[in-house]
Design a protein around this motif. Structure first.
Motif, PDB file in Angstrom:
ATOM      1  N   UNK A   4     -50.989  15.632 -35.242  1.00  0.00           N
ATOM      2  CA  UNK A   4     -49.787  14.997 -34.721  1.00  0.00           C
ATOM      3  C   UNK A   4     -49.582  15.370 -33.253  1.00  0.00           C
ATOM      4  N   UNK A   5     -48.764  14.580 -32.583  1.00  0.00           N
ATOM      5  CA  UNK A   5     -48.468  14.896 -31.183  1.00  0.00           C
ATOM      6  C   UNK A   5     -47.662  16.188 -31.081  1.00  0.00           C
ATOM      7  N   UNK A   6     -47.097  16.635 -32.190  1.00  0.00           N
ATOM      8  CA  UNK A   6     -46.383  17.904 -32.201  1.00  0.00           C
ATOM      9  C   UNK A   6     -47.271  19.070 -31.800  1.00  0.00           C
ATOM     10  N   UNK A   7     -48.564  18.979 -32.112  1.00  0.00           N
ATOM     11  CA  UNK A   7     -49.506  20.029 -31.713  1.00  0.00           C
ATOM     12  C   UNK A   7     -49.617  20.066 -30.190  1.00  0.00           C
ATOM     13  N   UNK A   8     -49.745  18.906 -29.584  1.00  0.00           N
ATOM     14  CA  UNK A   8     -49.829  18.846 -28.118  1.00  0.00           C
ATOM     15  C   UNK A   8     -48.546  19.399 -27.490  1.00  0.00           C
ATOM     16  N   UNK A   9     -47.413  18.982 -28.020  1.00  0.00           N
ATOM     17  CA  UNK A   9     -46.135  19.458 -27.479  1.00  0.00           C
ATOM     18  C   UNK A   9     -46.036  20.975 -27.611  1.00  0.00           C
ATOM     19  N   UNK A  10     -46.413  21.479 -28.777  1.00  0.00           N
ATOM     20  CA  UNK A  10     -46.328  22.914 -29.032  1.00  0.00           C
ATOM     21  C   UNK A  10     -47.225  23.702 -28.074  1.00  0.00           C
ATOM     22  N   UNK A  75     -53.815  32.148 -30.629  1.00  0.00           N
ATOM     23  CA  UNK A  75     -54.936  31.214 -30.664  1.00  0.00           C
ATOM     24  C   UNK A  75     -54.440  29.785 -30.839  1.00  0.00           C
ATOM     25  N   UNK A  76     -55.299  28.854 -30.463  1.00  0.00           N
ATOM     26  CA  UNK A  76     -54.962  27.460 -30.690  1.00  0.00           C
ATOM     27  C   UNK A  76     -54.824  27.188 -32.185  1.00  0.00           C
ATOM     28  N   UNK A  77     -55.595  27.902 -33.006  1.00  0.00           N
ATOM     29  CA  UNK A  77     -55.487  27.736 -34.453  1.00  0.00           C
ATOM     30  C   UNK A  77     -54.131  28.216 -34.950  1.00  0.00           C
ATOM     31  N   UNK A  78     -53.571  29.270 -34.347  1.00  0.00           N
ATOM     32  CA  UNK A  78     -52.224  29.725 -34.708  1.00  0.00           C
ATOM     33  C   UNK A  78     -51.222  28.586 -34.533  1.00  0.00           C
ATOM     34  N   UNK A  79     -51.327  27.896 -33.414  1.00  0.00           N
ATOM     35  CA  UNK A  79     -50.400  26.811 -33.097  1.00  0.00           C
ATOM     36  C   UNK A  79     -50.635  25.619 -34.028  1.00  0.00           C
ATOM     37  N   UNK A  80     -51.883  25.236 -34.218  1.00  0.00           N
ATOM     38  CA  UNK A  80     -52.193  24.107 -35.105  1.00  0.00           C
ATOM     39  C   UNK A  80     -51.691  24.390 -36.514  1.00  0.00           C
ATOM     40  N   UNK A  81     -51.948  25.582 -37.027  1.00  0.00           N
ATOM     41  CA  UNK A  81     -51.511  25.931 -38.384  1.00  0.00           C
ATOM     42  C   UNK A  81     -49.986  25.919 -38.497  1.00  0.00           C
ATOM     43  N   UNK A  82     -49.300  26.374 -37.461  1.00  0.00           N
ATOM     44  CA  UNK A  82     -47.837  26.382 -37.483  1.00  0.00           C
ATOM     45  C   UNK A  82     -47.268  24.970 -37.543  1.00  0.00           C
ATOM     46  N   UNK A  84     -49.176  21.899 -38.193  1.00  0.00           N
ATOM     47  CA  UNK A  84     -49.798  21.013 -39.183  1.00  0.00           C
ATOM     48  C   UNK A  84     -49.886  21.612 -40.588  1.00  0.00           C
ATOM     49  N   UNK A  85     -49.722  22.930 -40.680  1.00  0.00           N
ATOM     50  CA  UNK A  85     -49.880  23.584 -41.974  1.00  0.00           C
ATOM     51  C   UNK A  85     -51.294  24.115 -42.127  1.00  0.00           C
ATOM     52  N   UNK A  86     -51.521  24.819 -43.212  1.00  0.00           N
ATOM     53  CA  UNK A  86     -52.807  25.482 -43.402  1.00  0.00           C
ATOM     54  C   UNK A  86     -53.688  24.801 -44.444  1.00  0.00           C
ATOM     55  N   UNK A  87     -53.231  23.706 -45.017  1.00  0.00           N
ATOM     56  CA  UNK A  87     -54.050  22.998 -46.007  1.00  0.00           C
ATOM     57  C   UNK A  87     -55.319  22.447 -45.367  1.00  0.00           C
TER      58      UNK A  87
END
Length: 161
Positions: A4-10, A75-82, A84-87
């Protein structure tokens, strides 16, 4: 995989907060205005980052957000997981056991499906790559003028001058 664009914003907010520093929390409205984003939607993303320990949130009139850790420890993964979730992005539903596969002997299904294996391998690769990159890496790759411009904008916004 589509994020989602939320990842970019975050991620942009994390970079901005790193440039602005941690002397005072930055209000959601100021962060939203700096990117011309809707404050309510951005606040949901910032709250998700706070729940994940990427940001800290300070309530009240002088409240807002700050990085919870140094940029080299986010990490970028920290942000993505926050956000988008961890599924897992791909979920095998074993459709090979349906239709014509429903009559196949159980031994045909002892090992994992090749499609599931390939998709899991690809997902692990992108997760590893995102886990190896940090907000500090994003800062290092950005032009110095972007950091200076951001600091000036937030200084002006904060002081009202």
């Amino acid at each position: 995989m589509r994020m989602s664009e939320g990842v970019e914003w975050a991620l942009h907010c994390c970079v901005t907060l790193a440039w602005v520093g941690d002397d005072r929390p930055v209000p959601t409205a100021r962060l939203a205005a700096s990117f011309d984003l809707p404050p309510a939607y951005l606040n949901k993303r910032l709250q998700a980052l706070a729940r994940a320990g990427v940001l800290t949130s300070t309530p009240g009139a002088r409240g807002g957000f700050r990085l919870a850790r140094p940029p080299e420890r986010i990490t970028l993964m920290d942000v993505v997981a926050a956000i988008e979730g961890t599924e897992d992005a791909f979920r095998c539903t074993e459709i090979r056991r349906q239709g014509s596969g429903s009559a196949a002997p159980a031994r045909d299904f002892r090992g994992p499906c090749g499609i599931s294996t390939a998709m899991r391998k690809a997902e692990l690769a992108w997760r590893r790559e995102l886990a190896q990159q940090t907000v500090a890496d994003l800062l290092a790759g950005a032009p110095a003028s972007a950091a200076d411009r951001t600091r000036r904008w937030f200084t002006t916004e904060r002081t009202g001058t």
